[in-house]
Scaffold this active site. Structure first.
Site, PDB file in Angstrom:
ATOM      1  N   GLY A  84       6.142   7.356 -10.182  1.00  0.00           N
ATOM      2  CA  GLY A  84       4.989   8.131  -9.741  1.00  0.00           C
ATOM      3  C   GLY A  84       3.830   7.222  -9.402  1.00  0.00           C
ATOM      4  O   GLY A  84       3.736   6.103  -9.907  1.00  0.00           O
TER       5      GLY A  84
ATOM      6  N   ILE B  35       5.150   3.871 -19.105  1.00  0.00           N
ATOM      7  CA  ILE B  35       5.398   3.618 -20.534  1.00  0.00           C
ATOM      8  C   ILE B  35       5.123   2.153 -20.866  1.00  0.00           C
ATOM      9  O   ILE B  35       5.685   1.263 -20.241  1.00  0.00           O
ATOM     10  CB  ILE B  35       6.867   3.949 -20.896  1.00  0.00           C
ATOM     11  CG1 ILE B  35       7.203   5.395 -20.521  1.00  0.00           C
ATOM     12  CG2 ILE B  35       7.121   3.696 -22.377  1.00  0.00           C
ATOM     13  CD1 ILE B  35       8.680   5.743 -20.685  1.00  0.00           C
TER      14      ILE B  35
ATOM     15  N   LYS C 278      16.011  -3.353 -14.869  1.00  0.00           N
ATOM     16  CA  LYS C 278      15.054  -3.106 -15.945  1.00  0.00           C
ATOM     17  C   LYS C 278      15.665  -3.464 -17.296  1.00  0.00           C
ATOM     18  O   LYS C 278      14.983  -3.999 -18.178  1.00  0.00           O
ATOM     19  CB  LYS C 278      14.618  -1.641 -15.914  1.00  0.00           C
ATOM     20  CG  LYS C 278      13.896  -1.274 -14.610  1.00  0.00           C
ATOM     21  CD  LYS C 278      13.815   0.240 -14.465  1.00  0.00           C
ATOM     22  CE  LYS C 278      13.100   0.641 -13.175  1.00  0.00           C
ATOM     23  NZ  LYS C 278      13.278   2.090 -12.895  1.00  0.00           N
TER      24      LYS C 278
ATOM     25  N   THR D 106       3.325   3.944  -2.575  1.00  0.00           N
ATOM     26  CA  THR D 106       3.031   4.914  -3.632  1.00  0.00           C
ATOM     27  C   THR D 106       2.202   4.293  -4.750  1.00  0.00           C
ATOM     28  O   THR D 106       1.152   4.822  -5.126  1.00  0.00           O
ATOM     29  CB  THR D 106       4.359   5.432  -4.234  1.00  0.00           C
ATOM     30  OG1 THR D 106       5.230   5.777  -3.148  1.00  0.00           O
ATOM     31  CG2 THR D 106       4.136   6.632  -5.102  1.00  0.00           C
TER      32      THR D 106
ATOM     33  N   GLU E  97      16.307   7.971  -2.476  1.00  0.00           N
ATOM     34  CA  GLU E  97      16.224   7.419  -1.122  1.00  0.00           C
ATOM     35  C   GLU E  97      17.360   7.983  -0.269  1.00  0.00           C
ATOM     36  O   GLU E  97      18.344   8.513  -0.786  1.00  0.00           O
ATOM     37  CB  GLU E  97      16.404   5.895  -1.165  1.00  0.00           C
ATOM     38  CG  GLU E  97      15.639   5.181  -2.239  1.00  0.00           C
ATOM     39  CD  GLU E  97      14.278   4.706  -1.762  1.00  0.00           C
ATOM     40  OE1 GLU E  97      14.129   4.467  -0.544  1.00  0.00           O
ATOM     41  OE2 GLU E  97      13.365   4.603  -2.593  1.00  0.00           O
TER      42      GLU E  97
ATOM     43  N   VAL F  82       8.987  -1.818 -15.523  1.00  0.00           N
ATOM     44  CA  VAL F  82       9.998  -1.166 -16.362  1.00  0.00           C
ATOM     45  C   VAL F  82       9.452   0.146 -16.927  1.00  0.00           C
ATOM     46  O   VAL F  82       8.398   0.166 -17.560  1.00  0.00           O
ATOM     47  CB  VAL F  82      10.421  -2.087 -17.529  1.00  0.00           C
ATOM     48  CG1 VAL F  82      11.482  -1.397 -18.391  1.00  0.00           C
ATOM     49  CG2 VAL F  82      10.947  -3.415 -17.012  1.00  0.00           C
TER      50      VAL F  82
ATOM     51  N   MET G  90       0.852  -1.202   0.000  1.00  0.00           N
ATOM     52  CA  MET G  90       0.000   0.000   0.000  1.00  0.00           C
ATOM     53  C   MET G  90       0.881   1.243   0.000  1.00  0.00           C
ATOM     54  O   MET G  90       0.580   2.225   0.669  1.00  0.00           O
ATOM     55  CB  MET G  90      -0.855  -0.018   1.268  1.00  0.00           C
ATOM     56  CG  MET G  90      -2.349  -0.104   1.069  1.00  0.00           C
ATOM     57  SD  MET G  90      -3.005   1.049  -0.098  1.00  0.00           S
ATOM     58  CE  MET G  90      -3.633   2.273   1.054  1.00  0.00           C
TER      59      MET G  90
ATOM     60  N   GLY H 134      12.277  13.813  -2.603  1.00  0.00           N
ATOM     61  CA  GLY H 134      11.707  12.476  -2.518  1.00  0.00           C
ATOM     62  C   GLY H 134      11.988  11.612  -3.739  1.00  0.00           C
ATOM     63  O   GLY H 134      11.466  10.511  -3.863  1.00  0.00           O
TER      64      GLY H 134
ATOM     65  N   LYS I 231      10.417  -4.787  -9.860  1.00  0.00           N
ATOM     66  CA  LYS I 231      11.510  -5.076 -10.806  1.00  0.00           C
ATOM     67  C   LYS I 231      12.682  -5.809 -10.176  1.00  0.00           C
ATOM     68  O   LYS I 231      13.304  -6.645 -10.809  1.00  0.00           O
ATOM     69  CB  LYS I 231      12.001  -3.787 -11.472  1.00  0.00           C
ATOM     70  CG  LYS I 231      12.660  -2.825 -10.502  1.00  0.00           C
ATOM     71  CD  LYS I 231      12.147  -1.428 -10.641  1.00  0.00           C
ATOM     72  CE  LYS I 231      12.573  -0.639  -9.408  1.00  0.00           C
ATOM     73  NZ  LYS I 231      11.700   0.433  -9.042  1.00  0.00           N
TER      74      LYS I 231
END
Lengths: 408, 408
Positions: free
Chosen positions: B300, B134, B203, B12, B188, B130, B10, B185, B103
């Protein structure tokens, strides 16, 4: 298993399809378990010399030969409008799937064809009809399907993009660059469909239909071509860091839709500004993905056939449980949103400044009286056109608006 | 029909999935006929305050609650490696389909997971793993499937692309820009996975596997991060019209494959050079399409969830008749093709010129002793490194090579 395929048409794209099936035979067989075999080809001239090896294929100029044959798939790359549609309806009614790259015909008859396909439990795919090799049809249907699409904006015609690029990069006039495009085989002897924006308009209509799941008519589109574009405006645009592009634009304005094709100045920070020559690109805005762009070849033998052969594979290999066909017509409102506009005037600089005094503007060139007027409504745009003598005007898609990387 | 879905994680992306399912409910129901309903959520901390409305959903910190429930789909966005894989294998063995955006885990276990899925007549989809939103996984699988892919090259990590963009645009040093990325943000507290190129490498491996239909191991990749990048090289690159990008590159060299992640100078006419900040892009070369590029958000909440929800829809709505899983490992050869290279030396300019005299080169900066040496082999590249004191060196992907519109 062998799949028997009839290829209608043996022009640029048809040859590309044959070549790819041959050159990538092992790869295609491996990925589908189907041996995609062209058994029939419909041509208009049986006596024409072909460079492609056609041994084992029945080449005919009579569609009845194909209607009477046992066929698993029809691939239509021959062009034509009503007659072609009638043939394709026949095959779909027999439950035979169709792949087509014929945008002129599809823009007119896609609804009828898709309904017939659905009613006969078969499919019609048409990735090759829009933006050549770029998989925008499949992506809108199957990859951006979590999104409410608000806007699609594309460079959808390679010929005009080539011409505008050459005008910008080499400082050539419209007539000279048209001749070059014709000499290079990019433009037809009669270039109207390209330069008047009709070809782009047909593709724009197909994109709007998929993006908004509504039906549209060609008359719903505002279409302006590049035939009136003057080199001088491209030069002034360059000074203001903008590139002129012929864009198909479709927008969901919540209560209505806006569909248009027009030359538009794109800020050079925008992804679309850098799409050069015969390349195409489609920019998509959705409420989940935000902004994305698909870039690639807009035409070409192998390039378009990449999309057609993909459709051929997917016809046999991929099945959608649910197909939604748009039933209602979208309500179209041609008035534009507030936007920046480029103007070149013939009035005196003083009278221009007097009329523009209430608006925010930027003077680009004093001698040629070139201005960019910021954030004006359609109404103000028209008022300016009435009050002043406008030699040229273009919408401006600005920096920070779209296509510009989020942060900063 | 209602489809009961367990969401593992739970964070982002998980919140993005919940939000999209809610905001686009009518659209999703309309396009699939399935009501995608999250019935269970696995969280690590039950007491954490959530901003998303979770009413009607069973929230648990015990995976057993989900294993014991009746579930139609598992969506894994929680991260973790072996334990997570074990859970997913359990679900796949029950014939329950899985969607994952993890990933790190997939780069390690994708073969095992896909085989288990296939053996149990179910699927595992991972578009979100990946390049964020997109649709490159789906496109390589279903849209570029007529192509023999020769190369995939991508900006696959938004954090490092943000950092390199800021270094170039604002003239900032690595340390400063890392701090900004952390404050915003994007990076990390421990930024190693991003800045050392590991995230991009995972990826890259997933893309190579799809492009070439071969298995690869993480140790097959040459990985160089951006942690040693000096502002001065970005500045000199700018003078030579190049932009430094962290690229994942996979190439089919006919008898072997090349897989790497490294900062590479990209000519400013190349489409990839203009991909800024946190955006991602994947450039693909195939023997039918030629060159294409997919551009969009690399991370995002909503953006990645766009891909995850698309996978959720496609799990129920789209079925492939044939799934091919790579069985053999690809043979990897790390030696690079002939290429241009950027060098910054510490030797005297005379001794540099003496060593380089047999090669074609361009002097970029006399004071800092910056050169671009044209078309040299790996062997010569290494020889130069031995004979001279190299402060920095980068491969250069030149104009007219890729990504530049054909004609001209």
């Amino acid at each position: 298993m062998e799949k028997k395929i009839a290829l209608l048409g043996m022009g640029t794209v048809g040859s590309g399809v044959l070549n790819i099936l041959k050159e990538n035979k092992d790869l295609l067989l491996n990925s589908t378990d189907e041996l995609l075999t062209i058994t029939h080809i419909l041509v208009s001239d049986l006596n024409k010399t072909r460079t492609v090896d056609l041994s084992g294929i029945q080449v005919t100029d009579n569609i009845e030969d194909i209607k009477n044959a046992e066929i698993d798939l029809v691939v239509e790359v021959m062009g034509g409008l009503q007659d072609t549609k009638t043939h394709l309806l026949y095959f779909l009614e027999q439950g035979i799937p169709v792949v087509s790259a014929n945008k002129d015909m599809l823009a007119e008859y896609i609804d009828e064809l898709e309904h017939t396909a659905l009613n006969n439990k078969t499919t019609i795919l048409y990735e090759g009809a829009v933006a050549g090799g770029i998989p925008i049809i499949h992506s809108l249907t199957h990859s951006l399907n979590a999104n409410r699409i608000s806007k699609v904006m594309g460079i959808l015609n390679g010929t005009t993009n080539f011409m505008l690029t050459q005008m910008a990069d080499k400082g050539l006039e419209y007539e000279d660059v048209l001749k070059i495009a014709q000499d290079m085989g990019y433009a037809e002897a009669d270039p109207s469909a390209d330069v008047l924006g009709l070809d782009a308009a047909r593709k724009t209509l197909l994109l709007a239909r998929l993006a908004f799941k509504k039906r549209f008519k060609m008359s719903d589109l505002d279409v302006i071509g590049i035939d009136k574009v003057d080199k001088i405006d491209i030069v002034h645009g360059k000074k203001a860091n903008m590139t002129l592009k012929l864009l198909g634009v479709v927008e969901d304005k919540s209560s209505s839709y806006h569909l248009s094709v027009a030359p538009i100045f794109v800020d050079n920070t925008h992804q679309l500004s850098n799409v050069k020559n015969e390349k195409n690109a489609v920019f998509v805005e959705g409420n989940a993905i935000g902004q994305a762009m698909f870039y690639g070849p807009g035409a070409g033998s192998y390039e378009t056939a990449s999309a057609v052969v993909s459709d051929m594979i997917n016809t046999f290999n991929l099945s959608s449980k649910k197909t939604i066909l748009p039933e209602e017509f979208g309500e179209v409102d041609q008035s534009k949103e507030q936007s920046d506009y480029y103007f070149r005037f013939s009035d005196s600089i003083e009278s221009v400044k007097e009329v523009l005094k209430d608006y925010e503007y930027k003077l680009i060139d004093e001698t040629d009286k070139v201005f960019i007027v910021k954030s004006i409504s359609s109404k103000v745009y028209e008022d300016i056109q009435e009050e002043l003598q406008v030699k040229a005007s273009y919408q401006v898609i600005g920096a920070g608006q779209d296509g510009v990387a989020g942060t900063n």
